[in-house]
Design an enzyme around this catalytic site. Structure first.
Site, mmCIF file in Angstrom:
data_model
loop_
_atom_site.group_PDB
_atom_site.id
_atom_site.type_symbol
_atom_site.label_atom_id
_atom_site.label_comp_id
_atom_site.label_asym_id
_atom_site.label_seq_id
_atom_site.Cartn_x
_atom_site.Cartn_y
_atom_site.Cartn_z
ATOM 1 N N ASN A 89 -20.534 -65.774 -39.490
ATOM 2 C CA ASN A 89 -21.235 -64.492 -39.431
ATOM 3 C C ASN A 89 -21.358 -63.929 -38.015
ATOM 4 O O ASN A 89 -21.374 -62.713 -37.836
ATOM 5 C CB ASN A 89 -22.637 -64.663 -40.029
ATOM 6 C CG ASN A 89 -23.589 -63.575 -39.593
ATOM 7 O OD1 ASN A 89 -23.535 -62.449 -40.069
ATOM 8 N ND2 ASN A 89 -24.468 -63.909 -38.645
ATOM 9 N N TYR A 143 -13.869 -54.696 -30.282
ATOM 10 C CA TYR A 143 -14.538 -55.223 -31.480
ATOM 11 C C TYR A 143 -13.704 -54.971 -32.732
ATOM 12 O O TYR A 143 -13.492 -55.883 -33.545
ATOM 13 C CB TYR A 143 -15.914 -54.566 -31.613
ATOM 14 C CG TYR A 143 -16.663 -54.929 -32.877
ATOM 15 C CD1 TYR A 143 -17.321 -56.143 -32.991
ATOM 16 C CD2 TYR A 143 -16.741 -54.027 -33.949
ATOM 17 C CE1 TYR A 143 -18.025 -56.472 -34.148
ATOM 18 C CE2 TYR A 143 -17.427 -54.343 -35.095
ATOM 19 C CZ TYR A 143 -18.077 -55.567 -35.190
ATOM 20 O OH TYR A 143 -18.773 -55.884 -36.337
#
Length: 254
Positions: free
Chosen positions: A95, A160
């Site tokens: 995560n 990202y």
């Protein structure tokens, strides 16, 4: 509203990265509520310890380990310790991430490498480390986190979005490589989940949240609980024939 419970997760050892806050904390809470033996890592020591204490009344109190995921050796050492302490890990949830915004002209080699080191690299090396433990069990489920940000081509976070797009390639390759060991590998692409961090940095006012939600097909605020329930399903035996897939949970934003 009543949601599913998964008996196959009772007593199963689960390892969650970035579990001290936000979506990760909701995932830890969800697995603890099923009776799983949860271990989670984060760099936020105080928040991690507080969450473990919050869930002290669970059937199995979650174990928190402070760990910097950019340190691969330290991360793999924690995974080995969890296997010794709780038994072989049956579910890995990758995560942890950092969706820092950045202008293209401001990106340096050092920044680029840092972005990949937190958003992509750990997902491979944690999977590499848990594979022998899952082989001992004869099964396993690895759940990698991507993001819908790459699908829309978010212009202010290319490092990202590159990492999050690559997560899908990694997921598909690992699913094929680990399949003979009955280890499933899937991904989740969350939408705009309204965590405390998102509120503080990107959606500080009710009006900004409303403007976002109005773009979704389902016009309700997306919370971490929704992501956590999808993680439970992919971790449980109910999804035992689902692998090499990615599930978008975004209320229909993209």
């Amino acid at each position: 509203m009543t949601f599913a419970n998964y008996p196959s997760l009772s007593g199963r050892v689960v390892f969650v990265t970035g579990g001290a806050s936000g979506i990760g904390a909701d995932i830890v809470r969800a697995f603890a509520g099923t009776g799983a033996k949860v271990a989670f890592v984060d760099i936020q020591a105080d928040a991690g310890a507080a969450l473990a204490e919050e869930l002290a009344g669970a059937e199995h109190k979650p174990r928190f380990y402070r760990c910097d995921l950019t340190d691969t050796a330290a991360t793999q050492a924690v995974i080995a310790e969890v296997g010794r302490a709780l038994g072989p890990i049956g579910v890995l949830v990758n995560n942890a991430a950092n969706d820092d915004r950045h202008e293209i002209d401001a990106v340096t080699e050092e920044y680029w490498d840092w972005a990949q080191a937190i958003n992509l690299r750990p997902q491979f090396f944690t999977a590499q480390a848990v594979r022998p433990q899952m082989q001992l069990l004869g099964f396993g489920s690895i759940i990698n986190f991507s993001s819908i940000a790459w699908r829309g081509g978010a212009p202010n976070m290319p490092a990202y979005t590159t990492a999050k797009a690559a997560v899908l390639g990694l997921t598909r390759s690992l699913a094929r490589a680990f399949g003979p060991d009955n280890i499933r590998v899937n991904a989740i692409e969350p939408g705009a989940v309204m965590t405390e961090k998102q509120h503080a940095l990107w959606y500080p006012t009710p009006e900004s949240v409303d403007a976002l939600v109005s773009r979704q097909c389902i016009q309700k605020v997306l919370l971490g609980d929704e992501i956590a329930r999808t993680v439970l399903f992919l971790g449980a035996d109910d999804s035992r024939m689902i692998t090499k897939q990615s599930i978008i949970v975004d209320g229909g934003l993209i």
